[in-house]
Write a protein that holds these residues in place. Structure first.
Motif, PDB file in Angstrom:
ATOM      1  N   ASN A  43      -6.704   0.894   3.324  1.00  0.00           N
ATOM      2  CA  ASN A  43      -7.968   0.373   3.862  1.00  0.00           C
ATOM      3  C   ASN A  43      -7.835  -0.269   5.238  1.00  0.00           C
ATOM      4  OD1 ASN A  43      -9.485   1.073   1.535  1.00  0.00           O
ATOM      5  ND2 ASN A  43      -8.682  -0.728   0.468  1.00  0.00           N
ATOM      6  N   GLU A  44      -6.616  -0.618   5.628  1.00  0.00           N
ATOM      7  CA  GLU A  44      -6.439  -1.319   6.903  1.00  0.00           C
ATOM      8  C   GLU A  44      -6.429  -0.343   8.073  1.00  0.00           C
ATOM      9  OE1 GLU A  44      -3.287  -4.386   9.055  1.00  0.00           O
ATOM     10  OE2 GLU A  44      -2.758  -3.342   7.207  1.00  0.00           O
ATOM     11  N   GLU A  57       0.816  -1.217   0.000  1.00  0.00           N
ATOM     12  CA  GLU A  57       0.000   0.000   0.000  1.00  0.00           C
ATOM     13  C   GLU A  57       0.851   1.268   0.000  1.00  0.00           C
ATOM     14  OE1 GLU A  57      -2.760  -0.456   3.282  1.00  0.00           O
ATOM     15  OE2 GLU A  57      -4.393  -0.838   1.866  1.00  0.00           O
TER      16      GLU A  57
END
Length: 382
Positions: free
Chosen positions: A289-290, A262
């Motif tokens: 997104n985490e 990412e």
């Protein structure tokens, strides 16, 4: 005391060149860039853009939602210097209308100096906890045409506000550092483009990765497994992958590519932004997104020549409430795509002298470089 990055924002250029266009024009397989380098496109400055305009734009976005009166220091990190004496940050200070009671300094050591500025800011706040420090990393990577570095060009700026009890990440004490006198990449005063020894540069980068990690591990009770995600300096994203693989081999632990994936999403589109590169990686990781709250990040900063630092940061609870990925999306998606021929024309039209000239109005950003008058660079705030 917890000190770290309280807020962060970015800016880039008006133009973008797709590497598919470069590949077609030069008759090479696009996979050479997309897979071999890990790059898709790169930002290209308009004639009225430079490190000052990008840095001021990123800082303005940040300061529009913070209190500028708390800033006691502006640290501008760049290897794309615009003056041998006056700090680029002084121009930014004026464009932003900051108070006069501010210390302003420029840092230079290839791509590493952004981290030197960040750590200096942390140390200042440790001594003066009520103060905040504005750190700006801003660069234009410009290589000679038809050189190996040409497809790894790029431009961008990341501005960070360093404070006590930060909203985003706490910079942990004790980092690992490394210095070696290596002529892998340099730009003499009389050259507008750098000189690069490709294999030596890669070897120096990997040696610095291991050297900085070993120093970090020797100073702290820290295992590689204590780090949840890694961000490596990204002159091109494939180089970060090589560093990650080298680190895994060195420590004898499997470190999957998902630990860095990412962090490379923005740099694939911006290209090399030198001092800002690592911090575009940090922005991309935080914007992912985490949920990273409470997780430890490992950051490796490298500057050719060479100086490196491996340090860690802990993501703070509630950090997602203080992120602004929409400004990154706006910066990237609003760029005007140009042809390979237009890019080459812009590259060839670069002006490095200080004779009087005016620039055409191109950028629609809040600040622009208007030209040179009596050997003084001129800027406009709009």
């Amino acid at each position: 005391m917890n000190i770290g990055i309280h807020d962060l924002d970015v800016a880039t250029t008006h133009y973008v060149l797709k590497l598919d266009s470069m590949a077609e024009a030069l008759g090479v397989d696009p996979a050479k860039y997309q897979l071999g380098l890990g790059q898709d496109e790169f930002s290209v400055p308009a004639p009225d853009e430079d490190v000052v305009t990008m840095g001021a734009h990123a800082a303005k976005r940040l300061l529009d939602r913070n209190d500028p009166s708390k800033i006691r220091m502006v640290l501008f990190a760049t290897e794309t210097g615009i003056d041998q004496s006056k700090a680029a940050g002084v121009f930014v200070h004026g464009l932003l209308g900051l108070p006069t009671a501010v210390r302003t300094v420029e840092f230079k050591q290839a791509c590493y100096s952004g981290t030197a500025a960040l750590q200096t800011a942390v140390n200042h706040v440790a001594r003066y906890p009520e103060d905040q420090v504005l750190v700006i990393t801003s660069d234009v990577a410009r290589y000679a045409v038809d050189s190996g570095g040409e497809p790894t060009q790029g431009a961008g700026a990341v501005a960070m506000l360093v404070a006590a009890d930060p909203n985003l990440v706490v910079i942990e004490p004790q980092s690992g550092v490394f210095t070696a006198d290596v002529n892998d990449f340099w730009r003499p005063n009389d050259s507008s483009t750098p000189f690069v020894e490709g294999k030596l540069s890669l070897d120096a980068y990997l040696d610095a990765t291991i050297g900085a990690w070993d120093d970090l591990a020797a100073r702290r009770d820290l295992n590689v497994s204590d780090i949840h995600r890694f961000m490596h300096h990204q002159p091109f994203t494939k180089m970060a992958r090589k560093a990650h693989t080298k680190l895994a081999e060195h420590v004898g632990v499997e470190l999957g590519s998902e630990l860095i994936e990412e962090s490379m999403t923005y740099n694939r589109r911006i290209g090399n932004s030198y001092t800002a590169s690592l911090y575009f990686g940090l922005a991309a990781q935080l914007h992912g997104n985490e949920d990273l709250a409470g997780k430890r990040l490992g950051l490796f900063s490298y500057g050719s020549g060479s100086v490196a630092e491996f340090f860690t940061a802990v993501v703070q609870p509630g950090y997602t409430e203080h992120l602004h990925p929409e400004t990154v999306a706006e910066s990237l998606d609003s760029r005007e795509e140009i042809t390979f021929e237009q890019y080459r024309d812009l590259h060839n039209a670069y002006v490095g002298e200080s004779e009087n000239y005016e620039t055409a109005t191109v950028t629609d950003a809040p600040f622009r470089f208007t030209g040179v008058t009596d050997r003084v660079r001129q800027y406009e705030a709009r």
